[in-house]
Design a protein around this motif. Structure first.
Motif, PDB file in Angstrom:
ATOM      1  N   ASN A 567       0.567  -1.089   0.025  1.00 33.37           N
ATOM      2  CA  ASN A 567       0.039   0.067   0.010  1.00 33.37           C
ATOM      3  C   ASN A 567       0.874   1.352   0.077  1.00 33.37           C
ATOM      4  O   ASN A 567       0.687   2.219  -0.797  1.00 33.37           O
ATOM      5  N   ALA A 571       0.865   3.944  -2.749  1.00 29.89           N
ATOM      6  CA  ALA A 571       0.606   5.533  -2.468  1.00 29.89           C
ATOM      7  C   ALA A 571       1.748   6.548  -3.001  1.00 29.89           C
ATOM      8  O   ALA A 571       1.481   7.431  -3.468  1.00 29.89           O
ATOM      9  N   ASP A 596       5.328   5.870   5.332  1.00 29.48           N
ATOM     10  CA  ASP A 596       5.659   6.358   4.123  1.00 29.48           C
ATOM     11  C   ASP A 596       5.765   7.813   3.808  1.00 29.48           C
ATOM     12  O   ASP A 596       5.180   8.311   4.941  1.00 29.48           O
ATOM     13  N   ILE A 601      -3.846  10.008   3.471  1.00 29.30           N
ATOM     14  CA  ILE A 601      -5.263   9.503   3.485  1.00 29.30           C
ATOM     15  C   ILE A 601      -6.155  10.382   3.736  1.00 29.30           C
ATOM     16  O   ILE A 601      -6.131  11.346   4.987  1.00 29.30           O
ATOM     17  N   VAL A 609     -11.138   2.551   5.471  1.00 34.79           N
ATOM     18  CA  VAL A 609      -9.745   1.784   4.791  1.00 34.79           C
ATOM     19  C   VAL A 609      -9.623   0.474   5.343  1.00 34.79           C
ATOM     20  O   VAL A 609      -9.362  -0.564   4.384  1.00 34.79           O
ATOM     21  N   PHE A 614     -13.073  -2.176   0.060  1.00 34.35           N
ATOM     22  CA  PHE A 614     -13.032  -0.544  -0.083  1.00 34.35           C
ATOM     23  C   PHE A 614     -11.647  -0.389  -0.694  1.00 34.35           C
ATOM     24  O   PHE A 614     -10.625  -0.640  -0.119  1.00 34.35           O
ATOM     25  N   THR A 615     -11.633   0.290  -1.810  1.00 34.67           N
ATOM     26  CA  THR A 615     -10.343   0.783  -2.299  1.00 34.67           C
ATOM     27  C   THR A 615     -10.574   1.893  -3.063  1.00 34.67           C
ATOM     28  O   THR A 615     -11.755   2.329  -3.694  1.00 34.67           O
ATOM     29  N   THR A 616      -9.484   2.518  -3.241  1.00 34.39           N
ATOM     30  CA  THR A 616      -9.187   3.956  -4.224  1.00 34.39           C
ATOM     31  C   THR A 616      -8.440   3.436  -5.418  1.00 34.39           C
ATOM     32  O   THR A 616      -8.193   4.528  -6.365  1.00 34.39           O
ATOM     33  N   LYS A 617      -8.098   2.455  -5.563  1.00 35.42           N
ATOM     34  CA  LYS A 617      -7.242   2.260  -6.579  1.00 35.42           C
ATOM     35  C   LYS A 617      -8.130   1.723  -7.732  1.00 35.42           C
ATOM     36  O   LYS A 617      -9.214   1.496  -7.905  1.00 35.42           O
ATOM     37  N   GLY A 622      -6.378  -2.696  -7.381  1.00 33.76           N
ATOM     38  CA  GLY A 622      -6.941  -2.754  -6.003  1.00 33.76           C
ATOM     39  C   GLY A 622      -7.982  -3.721  -5.825  1.00 33.76           C
ATOM     40  O   GLY A 622      -8.983  -4.088  -6.473  1.00 33.76           O
ATOM     41  N   THR A 623      -7.930  -4.617  -4.695  1.00 37.64           N
ATOM     42  CA  THR A 623      -9.277  -5.431  -4.409  1.00 37.64           C
ATOM     43  C   THR A 623     -10.035  -4.936  -3.203  1.00 37.64           C
ATOM     44  O   THR A 623     -10.993  -5.356  -2.946  1.00 37.64           O
ATOM     45  N   GLY A 624      -9.178  -4.184  -2.438  1.00 36.79           N
ATOM     46  CA  GLY A 624     -10.001  -3.462  -1.239  1.00 36.79           C
ATOM     47  C   GLY A 624      -9.959  -4.670   0.045  1.00 36.79           C
ATOM     48  O   GLY A 624     -10.769  -4.364   0.964  1.00 36.79           O
ATOM     49  N   GLY A 626      -6.760  -5.755   1.260  1.00 38.33           N
ATOM     50  CA  GLY A 626      -5.483  -5.911   1.846  1.00 38.33           C
ATOM     51  C   GLY A 626      -5.506  -5.470   3.433  1.00 38.33           C
ATOM     52  O   GLY A 626      -5.258  -6.143   4.362  1.00 38.33           O
ATOM     53  N   LEU A 627      -6.307  -4.104   3.677  1.00 41.30           N
ATOM     54  CA  LEU A 627      -6.444  -3.769   4.945  1.00 41.30           C
ATOM     55  C   LEU A 627      -7.206  -4.514   5.726  1.00 41.30           C
ATOM     56  O   LEU A 627      -6.987  -4.771   7.266  1.00 41.30           O
TER      57      LEU A 627
HETATM   58  P1  ADP Z   1      -6.367  -2.110  -1.769  1.00 37.11           P
HETATM   59  O1  ADP Z   1      -4.892  -2.000  -1.653  1.00 37.11           O
HETATM   60  O2  ADP Z   1      -6.664  -3.254  -2.495  1.00 37.11           O
HETATM   61  O3  ADP Z   1      -7.157  -0.829  -2.228  1.00 37.11           O
HETATM   62  P2  ADP Z   1      -6.538  -1.985   1.101  1.00 37.11           P
HETATM   63  O4  ADP Z   1      -7.470  -2.617   1.879  1.00 37.11           O
HETATM   64  O5  ADP Z   1      -5.120  -2.643   1.315  1.00 37.11           O
HETATM   65  O6  ADP Z   1      -7.169  -2.517  -0.361  1.00 37.11           O
HETATM   66  O7  ADP Z   1      -6.479  -0.349   1.032  1.00 37.11           O
HETATM   67  C1  ADP Z   1      -7.638   0.327   1.128  1.00 37.11           C
HETATM   68  C2  ADP Z   1      -7.447   1.773   0.744  1.00 37.11           C
HETATM   69  O8  ADP Z   1      -6.870   2.495   1.684  1.00 37.11           O
HETATM   70  C3  ADP Z   1      -6.415   2.031  -0.554  1.00 37.11           C
HETATM   71  O9  ADP Z   1      -7.317   1.771  -1.655  1.00 37.11           O
HETATM   72  C4  ADP Z   1      -6.056   3.166  -0.198  1.00 37.11           C
HETATM   73  O10 ADP Z   1      -6.857   4.360  -0.606  1.00 37.11           O
HETATM   74  C5  ADP Z   1      -5.900   3.379   1.156  1.00 37.11           C
HETATM   75  N1  ADP Z   1      -4.490   3.180   1.739  1.00 37.11           N
HETATM   76  C6  ADP Z   1      -4.045   2.051   2.220  1.00 37.11           C
HETATM   77  N2  ADP Z   1      -2.608   2.470   2.520  1.00 37.11           N
HETATM   78  C7  ADP Z   1      -2.273   3.609   2.240  1.00 37.11           C
HETATM   79  C8  ADP Z   1      -1.329   4.488   2.193  1.00 37.11           C
HETATM   80  N3  ADP Z   1      -0.070   3.806   2.805  1.00 37.11           N
HETATM   81  N4  ADP Z   1      -1.294   5.732   1.887  1.00 37.11           N
HETATM   82  C9  ADP Z   1      -2.550   6.213   1.260  1.00 37.11           C
HETATM   83  N5  ADP Z   1      -3.542   5.632   1.080  1.00 37.11           N
HETATM   84  C10 ADP Z   1      -3.649   4.184   1.504  1.00 37.11           C
END
Ligand code: ADP
Length: 668
Positions: A567, A571, A596, A601, A609, A614-617, A622-624, A626-627
């Motif tokens: 992530n 970013a 980083d 955010i 997040v 949930f993803t902004t990618k 992105g699959t949303g 990871g977190l």
């Molecule tokens: P994905 O990476 O597939 O989008 P995640 O659950 O890992 O799914 O992350 C969700 C969202 O959180 C990301 O799409 C991003 O918008 C935000 N995010 C996560 N980590 C960071 C980061 N280090 N800096 C900025 N935004 C982040």
């Protein structure tokens, strides 16, 4: 030690006691112990003054009941004499004294005598004692509570107790002289200490029962005896003289023709709880040059605990003096003098015994220990508020050492404890809420995990087939550029689906944590092997751990690190950036920080997040998951994940720091 001092004159009705400590405060003998939050009168220390009975608003103090034994005596064939205390006009104000005597006769008393005549004899006895022993100092012994107090708490003063019986006993001796030794004597009065005096071994069987006015009222009520239904009657002779004034403070001095001479200070009268304690203390220290100290535990006998008339003190006082005036005006003094002469030979002497109940003082160390338990660490903490019933914190501490009091009686201490308990409760409530949220989240994850496992299982094989055939077809149709491109797209999309399925499989797996002892640094390094930093990003790993070993699920924590690191890489994109991974530890927990220098955010996104999907990618990136997987893994390790971020360059360098805290051994 004789048995009489162990007979409880007053008891506590536990169900009624609300533990307000008023009785502790008002007890001049400190004869009330608080144990397990309950007040208890200690018979051996009690002097029978009845202060506790008077001050208890809950009626939780019960006086030893003599009505049953009085009833039995009245039923016997032997004649029974009522010895009526001279304070009776202060109680039975609703009727004429002759009606009151009539009521006593209706109850079954053969004779009704005035204790006031005994008081006349006693007063004469005092006068003679003082005349015959010039230079001696005496404490008057007309009040049995005072006698009990001196015997228990000033035993050195026992020789100073005037060796004269009380008016009650003097009258009983007169009655026995008049009606024979077998006549039963029942004292009727305002005093409950008489119940103790009657059992004194120095006065064998002189008094058969003592009734407080309150008890007499019960007997009247039970026998339906009222003034209007009775025939008025006179006292049986001998009639009294000035002895009628005994129940008023200083009355004995007047009756004995011994005026309280405040100028020379030779004869002093004191009454009431605090004055009597002080007067006796001063008498002992010889600070006062007195010949006779007339002390009463109550503010005159007209304030005795057996009185039920709620009229104010001066009203009760005037009731007695008005009665005395009327009687004195009718008194035949010649006759009275003859009676006094006739009973010249009545023995008025008695002895007293020491019943030392003083405590040896605990050591300073013990007292300090008790003070410390109440958080009284220095003189500034000694508030001496008196809420516990003791005048000072030190006295309270001494009582604790002696098993008479409890720490919780200290109000400031209890309030502090309560505040602390409320704080702790709020804290654990917060923790509970957090745990509840985490539980809900992990329940959500668990059910998603089940679903995910099912779907992943079903999709994995067909996806594999799609991928395989796409690649086969691509190879066969290598010449056709258009079809080749289409097939590449199919393969790419199928690949993406495989990634999603892999993510879903993590959900399915994260409910089980397979702990093993690993070096955390090695886990981090292996994570970077799978995902090396791009050239535009400076990677720094700071290992600040004192003990590198942790108890974790190696694969799952590798996944956590990978997710956070990827992530961060995403970013920072193609921009120059820095990624700092820091490992810290305490004895029972370890911390992984991933920082980083990306864009940060925005506030509205921070809240989401950790939500699954949930993803902004962009699609395909992105699959949303990871977190949310990361969150699930951390929680399953009983750990915590939090983030700090800044996306506003005006507020300082932008970037995000994820902080994962894990228990070293798996207990949160
Ligand atoms: P994905 O990476 O597939 O989008 P995640 O659950 O890992 O799914 O992350 C969700 C969202 O959180 C990301 O799409 C991003 O918008 C935000 N995010 C996560 N980590 C960071 C980061 N280090 N800096 C900025 N935004 C982040």
């Amino acid at each position: 030690m004789d048995s009489s001092i162990n007979i409880a004159v007053v008891n506590t009705v536990k169900e009624r006691c609300r533990v307000c400590f008023t009785c502790v405060r008002e007890c001049p003998a400190k004869a009330i112990r608080i144990m397990d939050g309950q007040a208890e009168v200690m018979p051996e220390r009690c002097i029978g003054c009845g202060n506790c009975v008077r001050v208890c608003s809950q009626n939780a103090k019960q006086v030893r009941d003599c009505t049953a034994s009085a009833r039995l005596l009245l039923q016997e064939d032997t004649p029974v004499a009522a010895l009526v205390a001279p304070s009776f006009p202060a109680e039975f104000a609703e009727c004429d004294y002759t009606e009151f005597i009539g009521m006593l006769r209706a109850l079954g008393f053969t004779y009704v005598h005035e204790v006031a005549f005994g008081a006349d004899l006693v007063a004469r006895g005092y006068k003679r004692l003082l005349e015959n022993t010039p230079g001696s100092r005496y404490i008057a012994t007309t009040c049995p509570a005072i006698v009990a107090y001196v015997e228990r708490y000033h035993p050195e003063l026992v020789p100073s107790l005037a060796p004269i019986v009380s008016p009650m006993v003097a009258m009983a001796r007169v009655v026995k002289q008049l009606h024979g030794p077998d006549v039963h004597c029942i004292f009727v009065g305002p005093c409950i200490a008489k119940k103790g005096e009657m059992l004194s071994p120095e006065l064998p069987r002189e008094i058969d029962a003592t009734l407080a006015f309150s008890e007499l009222r019960h007997l009247f009520y039970a026998a339906s005896i009222s003034p209007e239904k009775t025939i008025p009657s006179e006292f049986d002779p001998p009639f009294s003289g000035q002895g009628m004034l005994f129940p008023i403070s200083g009355g004995m001095l007047q009756a004995a023709n011994l005026p309280e001479d405040l100028m020379s200070g030779e004869i002093v009268a004191a009454d009431g709880r605090e004055p009597f304690v002080g007067a006796i203390r001063e008498f002992q220290s010889s600070d006062v040059d007195v010949t006779l100290l007339e002390v009463l535990a109550c503010e005159g006998c007209i304030s005795g605990p057996g009185i039920t008339n709620p009229a104010p003190l001066f009203r009760r006082r005037s009731l007695v003096s008005r009665y005395a005036r009327r009687r004195v005006s009718e008194t035949d003094y010649e006759q009275w003098r003859k009676e006094m002469e006739r009973h010249e030979d009545v023995c008025l002497t008695r002895q007293f015994q020491e019943h030392d109940q003083r405590y040896t003082l605990p050591s300073e160390e013990e007292i300090n220990k008790a003070l410390w338990t109440m958080n009284k660490l220095g003189p500034e903490d000694h508030l001496n508020c008196g809420a516990c019933g003791y005048d000072t914190c030190r006295e309270h501490a001494i009582a604790i050492c002696k098993g008479l009091a409890e720490t919780e009686m200290c109000l400031p201490y209890t309030i502090e404890q309560l505040k602390r308990a409320v704080g702790d409760l709020a804290l654990s409530n917060n923790q509970l809420q957090e745990t509840q949220q985490a539980l809900m989240h992990s329940e959500k994850l668990a059910s998603m995990g089940q679903l995910a496992a099912g779907i992943a299982h079903e999709l994995n094989n067909p996806l594999g087939v799609v991928l395989m055939y796409s690649h086969l077809l691509k190879r066969e149709l290598a010449d056709s550029e258009r079809l080749g491109k289409d097939l590449t797209t199919i393969a790419e999309q199928a690949d993406r689906c495989k990634k999603i399925v892999a993510g879903l499989l993590h959900f399915a797996r994260q409910n089980k944590v397979l702990r093993q002892q690993v070096k955390l640094m090695e886990v981090v390094q292996s994570g970077f092997k799978g995902s090396p930093a791009p050239a535009n990003i400076r990677l720094e790993i700071r290992d600040q751990m004192k003990n590198p070993i942790v108890d974790i699920d190696r694969d799952q924590i590798t996944q956590v690190i990978l997710n956070l690191v990827n992530n961060a890489f995403d970013a920072m994109g193609d921009e120059e950036g820095q990624l700092i991974v820091t490992l810290l530890d305490k004895e029972d927990k370890v911390t992984i920080e991933v920082r980083d220098t990306g864009p940060g955010i925005p506030d509205d996104i921070v809240k989401k997040v950790f939500e699954p999907f949930f993803t902004t990618k962009s699609i395909g990136k992105g699959t949303g998951l990871g977190l949310s997987i990361t969150y699930g893994i951390v929680k399953m390790h009983n750990g915590d994940i939090s983030l700090k971020t800044n996306c506003d360059p005006a507020k300082g360098p932008t970037g995000t720091t994820f902080r994962v805290v894990l228990p070293r051994h798996g207990h949160g």
